[in-house]
Structures are given as C-alpha cells and as structure tokens.
Motif scaffolding. Structure first.
Motif, PDB file in Angstrom:
ATOM      1  N   PHE A  28       0.795  -1.206   0.000  1.00  0.00           N
ATOM      2  CA  PHE A  28       0.000   0.000   0.000  1.00  0.00           C
ATOM      3  C   PHE A  28       0.836   1.268   0.000  1.00  0.00           C
ATOM      4  N   MET A  29       2.144   1.133   0.166  1.00  0.00           N
ATOM      5  CA  MET A  29       2.957   2.324   0.334  1.00  0.00           C
ATOM      6  C   MET A  29       3.585   2.762  -0.973  1.00  0.00           C
ATOM      7  N   PRO A  30       3.318   4.001  -1.444  1.00  0.00           N
ATOM      8  CA  PRO A  30       3.919   4.475  -2.672  1.00  0.00           C
ATOM      9  C   PRO A  30       5.275   5.076  -2.433  1.00  0.00           C
ATOM     10  N   GLN A  34       2.735  10.831   3.306  1.00  0.00           N
ATOM     11  CA  GLN A  34       2.462  10.907   4.740  1.00  0.00           C
ATOM     12  C   GLN A  34       1.104  10.301   5.096  1.00  0.00           C
ATOM     13  N   ASP A  35       0.103  10.582   4.246  1.00  0.00           N
ATOM     14  CA  ASP A  35      -1.231  10.049   4.515  1.00  0.00           C
ATOM     15  C   ASP A  35      -1.257   8.535   4.388  1.00  0.00           C
ATOM     16  N   MET A  36      -0.539   7.997   3.403  1.00  0.00           N
ATOM     17  CA  MET A  36      -0.485   6.554   3.229  1.00  0.00           C
ATOM     18  C   MET A  36       0.246   5.875   4.387  1.00  0.00           C
ATOM     19  N   GLU A  37       1.339   6.476   4.814  1.00  0.00           N
ATOM     20  CA  GLU A  37       2.101   5.906   5.927  1.00  0.00           C
ATOM     21  C   GLU A  37       1.272   5.902   7.203  1.00  0.00           C
ATOM     22  N   ASP A  38       0.577   7.007   7.473  1.00  0.00           N
ATOM     23  CA  ASP A  38      -0.274   7.084   8.660  1.00  0.00           C
ATOM     24  C   ASP A  38      -1.399   6.055   8.593  1.00  0.00           C
ATOM     25  N   ALA A  39      -2.015   5.925   7.413  1.00  0.00           N
ATOM     26  CA  ALA A  39      -3.123   4.982   7.262  1.00  0.00           C
ATOM     27  C   ALA A  39      -2.660   3.546   7.456  1.00  0.00           C
ATOM     28  N   LEU A  40      -1.489   3.206   6.917  1.00  0.00           N
ATOM     29  CA  LEU A  40      -0.959   1.859   7.085  1.00  0.00           C
ATOM     30  C   LEU A  40      -0.715   1.553   8.555  1.00  0.00           C
ATOM     31  N   ASN A  41      -0.089   2.477   9.246  1.00  0.00           N
ATOM     32  CA  ASN A  41       0.246   2.244  10.649  1.00  0.00           C
ATOM     33  C   ASN A  41      -0.992   2.198  11.545  1.00  0.00           C
ATOM     34  N   LYS A  42      -2.103   2.777  11.067  1.00  0.00           N
ATOM     35  CA  LYS A  42      -3.367   2.718  11.805  1.00  0.00           C
ATOM     36  C   LYS A  42      -4.271   1.616  11.275  1.00  0.00           C
ATOM     37  N   GLN A  43      -3.795   0.868  10.288  1.00  0.00           N
ATOM     38  CA  GLN A  43      -4.538  -0.231   9.671  1.00  0.00           C
ATOM     39  C   GLN A  43      -5.882   0.244   9.128  1.00  0.00           C
ATOM     40  N   ASP A  44      -5.879   1.412   8.515  1.00  0.00           N
ATOM     41  CA  ASP A  44      -7.073   1.989   7.909  1.00  0.00           C
ATOM     42  C   ASP A  44      -7.074   1.644   6.426  1.00  0.00           C
ATOM     43  N   VAL A  45      -7.609   0.470   6.077  1.00  0.00           N
ATOM     44  CA  VAL A  45      -7.516  -0.025   4.710  1.00  0.00           C
ATOM     45  C   VAL A  45      -8.320   0.820   3.730  1.00  0.00           C
ATOM     46  N   ASP A  46      -9.460   1.355   4.145  1.00  0.00           N
ATOM     47  CA  ASP A  46     -10.256   2.186   3.243  1.00  0.00           C
ATOM     48  C   ASP A  46      -9.495   3.451   2.848  1.00  0.00           C
ATOM     49  N   ARG A  53      -5.498 -15.304   9.769  1.00  0.00           N
ATOM     50  CA  ARG A  53      -4.529 -14.220   9.586  1.00  0.00           C
ATOM     51  C   ARG A  53      -3.212 -14.558  10.280  1.00  0.00           C
ATOM     52  N   VAL A  54      -2.136 -13.993   9.773  1.00  0.00           N
ATOM     53  CA  VAL A  54      -0.823 -14.260  10.352  1.00  0.00           C
ATOM     54  C   VAL A  54      -0.170 -13.001  10.913  1.00  0.00           C
ATOM     55  N   VAL A  55      -0.731 -11.836  10.612  1.00  0.00           N
ATOM     56  CA  VAL A  55      -0.149 -10.582  11.093  1.00  0.00           C
ATOM     57  C   VAL A  55      -1.046  -9.947  12.147  1.00  0.00           C
ATOM     58  N   GLU A  56      -0.469  -9.674  13.296  1.00  0.00           N
ATOM     59  CA  GLU A  56      -1.192  -9.015  14.379  1.00  0.00           C
ATOM     60  C   GLU A  56      -1.078  -7.498  14.269  1.00  0.00           C
ATOM     61  N   LYS A  57       0.118  -7.023  13.895  1.00  0.00           N
ATOM     62  CA  LYS A  57       0.349  -5.580  13.820  1.00  0.00           C
ATOM     63  C   LYS A  57       1.521  -5.300  12.886  1.00  0.00           C
ATOM     64  N   VAL A  58       1.432  -4.186  12.173  1.00  0.00           N
ATOM     65  CA  VAL A  58       2.538  -3.780  11.307  1.00  0.00           C
ATOM     66  C   VAL A  58       2.685  -2.271  11.365  1.00  0.00           C
ATOM     67  N   THR A  59       3.925  -1.813  11.407  1.00  0.00           N
ATOM     68  CA  THR A  59       4.232  -0.390  11.290  1.00  0.00           C
ATOM     69  C   THR A  59       5.377  -0.250  10.298  1.00  0.00           C
ATOM     70  N   ALA A  60       5.375   0.852   9.549  1.00  0.00           N
ATOM     71  CA  ALA A  60       6.392   1.030   8.522  1.00  0.00           C
ATOM     72  C   ALA A  60       6.864   2.472   8.491  1.00  0.00           C
ATOM     73  N   LYS A  61       8.119   2.643   8.103  1.00  0.00           N
ATOM     74  CA  LYS A  61       8.704   3.961   7.892  1.00  0.00           C
ATOM     75  C   LYS A  61       9.357   3.945   6.525  1.00  0.00           C
TER      76      LYS A  61
END
Length: 206
Positions: free
Chosen positions: A15-17, A46-58, A97-105
């Motif tokens: 999801f990260m461009p 920035q918006d994509m990174e924040d959304a990924l870290n908050k697991q906001d798929v929409d 599911r196999v992932v509980e949480k993910v954060t990215a920079k």
C-alpha cells in the motif's frame, strides 16, 4: 512458514507508494508547478504511511488507481483495489490471519521523476511486524512505485516490492530451522544406529 511470512511482508507493504520528501537545500528552486506537485506527493506519502500504521484499509485504498498492479516479494501479482483489499483482509483480519500488527517507515532515494502526468519513485522502508504466532521481526526492503495524475489527484498505479533474499530475518529463520532439522536428523541417526547395534549384538550372542 517462511513463504507465508514473505507473502505477508510483501502484501502489507504494497500500500505504500514512493514519492519525494525534500529537496537538497543547495539545489536550484523548482518551478512553482513542479514544487506544488512534489508537495502533493509528500502529502500522499504521509497520509499513506499514517493509514498503514493505523490499519485503515479504506483510507489506503482511496489513494490507489482502480487498475493498480502490485507485485509482491514472492512474485504474486495483485491487480485492482478489491484484490488488494481481499489480500489485506486475509492476512490481517481473517480467521487464519498471520499478522497481528505492522508499522512502517518509508524513505525515498531522491525526488520523484516526473514524466508529464506520470511519476516514478524509488526508496527503502523499515517494516516492523508482530505475527500472530508471536514472531517479532523487522524487514529492510526496497520498492519502486509508479503514480499517475488524474485531475487534481495523484494515484498509485503500480508498486513493486522486494527484499534481500540472501540477508533478511526470514532467511535467518530458515537457516535456524535447517540447523534444527539437521540436528534432529543426526540425533535420529545416532539412536537408530544404537538400536540396530544392540539388536545385532543380541542376535550374535544367541
């Protein structure tokens, strides 16, 4: 297990461009329209990174082109927003599911290369995963992203994600599993030899 982790790693970072962050202070000032474009891409990043870290798929999917193409680390190819949503749900929301949480920079190597209404960028990311089995890993990855401008909005049209297949946490796990397997085989061989030896000696004395 390793293939699944690679797939997960590949999916969630899809999801990260790639886009531009900041220009070299010593570089000449860009024309106003070009600078405005890079500012828009910075905001998108920035918006994509924040959304990924908050697991906001929409929110993530709102920045993807309807015909987006994503190539994962294990050479799986996902086409279209709904295909990516299904993959995300499978890995992070489904019963298996196999992932509980993910954060990215995410970091970029340089400014996005602009070709009219198309932009191509590249960079690296440091991704922290906590898996449902308790595994806690950090993966250093590389990516390339293509974006297109439709009206006033930039959308992600293609994303290719990869990691070093020779030096990464998943490979280390595989090596560890291999070492454990070899040790078990060695112990099994020793036990089998011991049993066979005793049986042979008994037959020889009877």
């Amino acid at each position: 297990m390793t293939r699944t982790l690679g797939c997960v790693a590949a999916l969630l970072l899809s999801f990260m461009p790639a886009w531009a962050l900041a220009q070299d202070a010593a570089a000449p000032a860009a024309p106003p329209d070009v600078e405005a474009t890079h500012n828009a891409l910075r905001a998108l990043k920035q918006d994509m990174e924040d959304a990924l870290n908050k697991q906001d798929v929409d929110r993530l999917l709102s920045h993807l082109h309807p015909d987006v193409v994503f190539t994962t680390m294990n050479n799986d190819v996902r086409v279209g927003k709904e295909s990516i949503r299904a993959y995300y749900d499978e890995m992070m929301r489904g019963p298996n599911r196999v992932v509980e949480k993910v954060t990215a920079k995410f970091e970029v190597d340089d400014l996005t290369r602009l070709y009219g209404s198309t932009g191509v960028a590249r960079g690296s990311s440091k991704d922290h995963y906590v898996l449902t089995d308790g595994t806690d890993i950090v993966i250093d990855s590389r990516w390339t992203c293509t974006m297109v401008r439709e009206g006033d909005q930039w959308l992600i049209a293609a994303f290719h994600y990869s990691t070093n297949v020779f030096d990464n946490p998943l490979m280390s796990k595989l090596k560890n599993y291999g070492a454990v397997l070899l040790a078990l085989i060695a112990v099994g061989a020793l036990l089998a030899g011991f049993v066979i030896g005793r049986t042979t000696r008994r037959k020889a004395t009877t």
